[in-house]
Design a protein around this motif. Sequence first.
Motif, PDB file in Angstrom:
ATOM      1  N   ASP A  10      25.354  48.879  -8.093  1.00 51.52           N
ATOM      2  CA  ASP A  10      24.412  48.638  -7.870  1.00 51.52           C
ATOM      3  C   ASP A  10      23.798  47.391  -6.541  1.00 51.52           C
ATOM      4  O   ASP A  10      22.929  48.419  -6.308  1.00 51.52           O
ATOM      5  N   GLY A  11      24.626  46.806  -6.855  1.00 54.90           N
ATOM      6  CA  GLY A  11      24.419  45.789  -5.973  1.00 54.90           C
ATOM      7  C   GLY A  11      24.873  46.915  -4.322  1.00 54.90           C
ATOM      8  O   GLY A  11      25.662  47.156  -3.770  1.00 54.90           O
ATOM      9  N   GLN A  12      24.743  45.983  -3.660  1.00 51.88           N
ATOM     10  CA  GLN A  12      24.919  46.134  -1.320  1.00 51.88           C
ATOM     11  C   GLN A  12      26.569  46.454  -1.251  1.00 51.88           C
ATOM     12  O   GLN A  12      27.116  46.997  -1.138  1.00 51.88           O
ATOM     13  N   LEU A  13      27.128  45.267  -2.175  1.00 51.73           N
ATOM     14  CA  LEU A  13      29.005  45.011  -2.472  1.00 51.73           C
ATOM     15  C   LEU A  13      29.017  46.298  -3.175  1.00 51.73           C
ATOM     16  O   LEU A  13      30.133  46.482  -2.599  1.00 51.73           O
ATOM     17  N   GLY A  14      28.252  46.334  -4.812  1.00 47.89           N
ATOM     18  CA  GLY A  14      29.397  47.341  -5.294  1.00 47.89           C
ATOM     19  C   GLY A  14      29.183  48.602  -5.344  1.00 47.89           C
ATOM     20  O   GLY A  14      29.993  49.246  -5.364  1.00 47.89           O
ATOM     21  N   GLN A  15      28.151  49.258  -4.343  1.00 50.03           N
ATOM     22  CA  GLN A  15      28.160  50.383  -3.838  1.00 50.03           C
ATOM     23  C   GLN A  15      28.732  50.544  -3.217  1.00 50.03           C
ATOM     24  O   GLN A  15      29.279  52.124  -2.784  1.00 50.03           O
ATOM     25  N   GLU A  16      29.637  50.091  -1.954  1.00 46.89           N
ATOM     26  CA  GLU A  16      30.920  50.100  -1.479  1.00 46.89           C
ATOM     27  C   GLU A  16      31.852  49.969  -1.942  1.00 46.89           C
ATOM     28  O   GLU A  16      32.627  50.671  -1.200  1.00 46.89           O
ATOM     29  N   LEU A  17      32.758  49.179  -2.617  1.00 47.00           N
ATOM     30  CA  LEU A  17      33.447  49.405  -3.796  1.00 47.00           C
ATOM     31  C   LEU A  17      33.598  50.446  -4.451  1.00 47.00           C
ATOM     32  O   LEU A  17      34.855  50.895  -4.241  1.00 47.00           O
ATOM     33  N   GLY A 165      21.341  48.516  -1.149  1.00 44.81           N
ATOM     34  CA  GLY A 165      20.692  47.900  -1.836  1.00 44.81           C
ATOM     35  C   GLY A 165      19.252  47.593  -0.892  1.00 44.81           C
ATOM     36  O   GLY A 165      19.200  48.165   0.153  1.00 44.81           O
ATOM     37  N   LYS A 166      18.120  46.668  -1.953  1.00 43.42           N
ATOM     38  CA  LYS A 166      16.906  47.358  -0.624  1.00 43.42           C
ATOM     39  C   LYS A 166      17.016  45.935   0.190  1.00 43.42           C
ATOM     40  O   LYS A 166      15.859  45.671   1.133  1.00 43.42           O
ATOM     41  N   THR A 167      17.557  44.582   0.142  1.00 38.62           N
ATOM     42  CA  THR A 167      17.566  43.852   1.026  1.00 38.62           C
ATOM     43  C   THR A 167      18.616  42.576   1.055  1.00 38.62           C
ATOM     44  O   THR A 167      19.499  42.831   0.331  1.00 38.62           O
ATOM     45  N   ASN A 168      18.103  41.830   2.578  1.00 39.53           N
ATOM     46  CA  ASN A 168      19.619  41.436   3.179  1.00 39.53           C
ATOM     47  C   ASN A 168      18.805  40.904   4.927  1.00 39.53           C
ATOM     48  O   ASN A 168      18.116  41.685   5.024  1.00 39.53           O
ATOM     49  N   PHE A 169      19.648  40.205   4.850  1.00 38.31           N
ATOM     50  CA  PHE A 169      19.043  39.586   6.551  1.00 38.31           C
ATOM     51  C   PHE A 169      18.816  40.127   7.561  1.00 38.31           C
ATOM     52  O   PHE A 169      17.824  40.371   8.376  1.00 38.31           O
ATOM     53  N   VAL A 170      19.775  41.431   7.860  1.00 36.59           N
ATOM     54  CA  VAL A 170      19.670  42.385   8.752  1.00 36.59           C
ATOM     55  C   VAL A 170      18.369  43.340   8.387  1.00 36.59           C
ATOM     56  O   VAL A 170      17.452  43.765   9.387  1.00 36.59           O
ATOM     57  N   LYS A 171      18.542  43.699   7.566  1.00 31.59           N
ATOM     58  CA  LYS A 171      17.302  44.678   6.502  1.00 31.59           C
ATOM     59  C   LYS A 171      15.457  43.820   6.921  1.00 31.59           C
ATOM     60  O   LYS A 171      14.826  44.426   7.386  1.00 31.59           O
ATOM     61  N   THR A 172      15.638  42.475   6.390  1.00 30.65           N
ATOM     62  CA  THR A 172      14.391  41.217   7.163  1.00 30.65           C
ATOM     63  C   THR A 172      14.302  41.834   8.381  1.00 30.65           C
ATOM     64  O   THR A 172      13.516  41.833   8.044  1.00 30.65           O
ATOM     65  N   MET A 173      15.068  40.871   8.895  1.00 27.32           N
ATOM     66  CA  MET A 173      14.712  41.226  10.072  1.00 27.32           C
ATOM     67  C   MET A 173      14.594  42.409  10.737  1.00 27.32           C
ATOM     68  O   MET A 173      13.576  42.485  11.668  1.00 27.32           O
ATOM     69  N   LEU A 174      14.941  43.265  10.601  1.00 26.96           N
ATOM     70  CA  LEU A 174      14.810  45.315  11.720  1.00 26.96           C
ATOM     71  C   LEU A 174      13.409  45.054  10.964  1.00 26.96           C
ATOM     72  O   LEU A 174      12.248  45.917  11.610  1.00 26.96           O
ATOM     73  N   ARG A 175      12.520  44.886   9.441  1.00 25.85           N
ATOM     74  CA  ARG A 175      11.589  44.898   8.960  1.00 25.85           C
ATOM     75  C   ARG A 175      10.691  43.928   9.445  1.00 25.85           C
ATOM     76  O   ARG A 175       9.571  44.653   9.955  1.00 25.85           O
ATOM     77  N   LEU A 176      10.888  42.611  10.045  1.00 29.66           N
ATOM     78  CA  LEU A 176       9.766  42.142  10.229  1.00 29.66           C
ATOM     79  C   LEU A 176       9.777  42.088  12.765  1.00 29.66           C
ATOM     80  O   LEU A 176       8.595  42.037  12.880  1.00 29.66           O
ATOM     81  N   GLY A 177      10.480  42.710  13.067  1.00 34.17           N
ATOM     82  CA  GLY A 177      11.277  43.026  13.877  1.00 34.17           C
ATOM     83  C   GLY A 177      10.226  44.476  14.259  1.00 34.17           C
ATOM     84  O   GLY A 177       9.808  44.937  15.992  1.00 34.17           O
ATOM     85  N   ALA A 178       9.499  45.358  13.297  1.00 31.06           N
ATOM     86  CA  ALA A 178       9.243  46.148  13.568  1.00 31.06           C
ATOM     87  C   ALA A 178       7.702  46.156  13.299  1.00 31.06           C
ATOM     88  O   ALA A 178       6.524  47.051  14.045  1.00 31.06           O
TER      89      ALA A 178
END
Length: 305
Positions: A10-17, A165-178
């Motif tokens: 269910d993780g961000q890597l697991g879903q890609e795998l 996945g719910k969160t990572n650095f990219v998604k956090t930056m996009l949320r803060l940047g908005a």
Amino acid sequence: MKRILLTGVDGQLGQELQRTLAPLGEVKGVGRQTLDLTSSDRICQTIAEIKPDLIVNAAAYTAVDKSETESELAHLINGVAPTMMAAEQARNGGALIHVSTDYVFDGSKNTPYTEEDAPNPLGVYGKSKLAGEEGIQKTSQDLQSVMGEFRYVILRTAWVYGTYGKTNFVKTMLRLGADREEIRVVADQVGTPTWAYDIANAIAILGQQLISEPATVPSGIYNFTNSGVASWYDFAIAIFEEAQQLGMTLKVQRVVPITTSEYPTPATRPAYSVLAGQKTAAALGSHSSHWRQGLRKMLTELYSN
């Protein structure tokens, strides 16, 4: 048909795998709801039932700061569980790919870390991941005279982000940047942002080789990240530039570089954690793409959804 046991599905890597491993055979994905990695009995039972030709262990306790107060749980999931997987999979006669981290190093170097560099983790998370690495290696050594060679790859990676996945650095930056006009980002920690899909693709290639051509991938530690070097500040700037080029609406006007001391955290991070990837590139037959290329592809995928 080959059988593959994928943990951390269910993780961000697991879903890609799930996508990249599918062509190799029948993938049985398990998450925390179906496999309790704090239970050695459940780990052994699951492997005995599935009898996988390959285990890909993408599961981990990854809450770096929280691990400082939950060290026992981190050690069970990151240290004991991979060791148990290795022991049971060796008895099963299959292979193992275990995902590890740049946090096994202290960041005191200023040149890329190779697979031969001595680990020296700074915090509980890194120590627990190192315990998993050492457990797999010791298991292989201890059982070799009894069961023959145990085929395994310990794949160290770093600064992982992905579409899922719910969160990572990219998604956090996009949320803060908005939401904000100004964002402060640490500029004195250096590494390589790495797209989860690229890791998953590398794992699939190594997995195929471990199953079908084990002589081409000697058991041991391998580093894999995208190429290039960046600070978290550099990464944030690139995220906003790429996002705006794709038409994303952002409020952010200024990204301010700060020092690690200005953003204290419970766990100490390595200041420099660039990993050398020549050994893995030789095994894969190609070098990894630049981190900015991976970022562009991830954001395109995210934006199209």
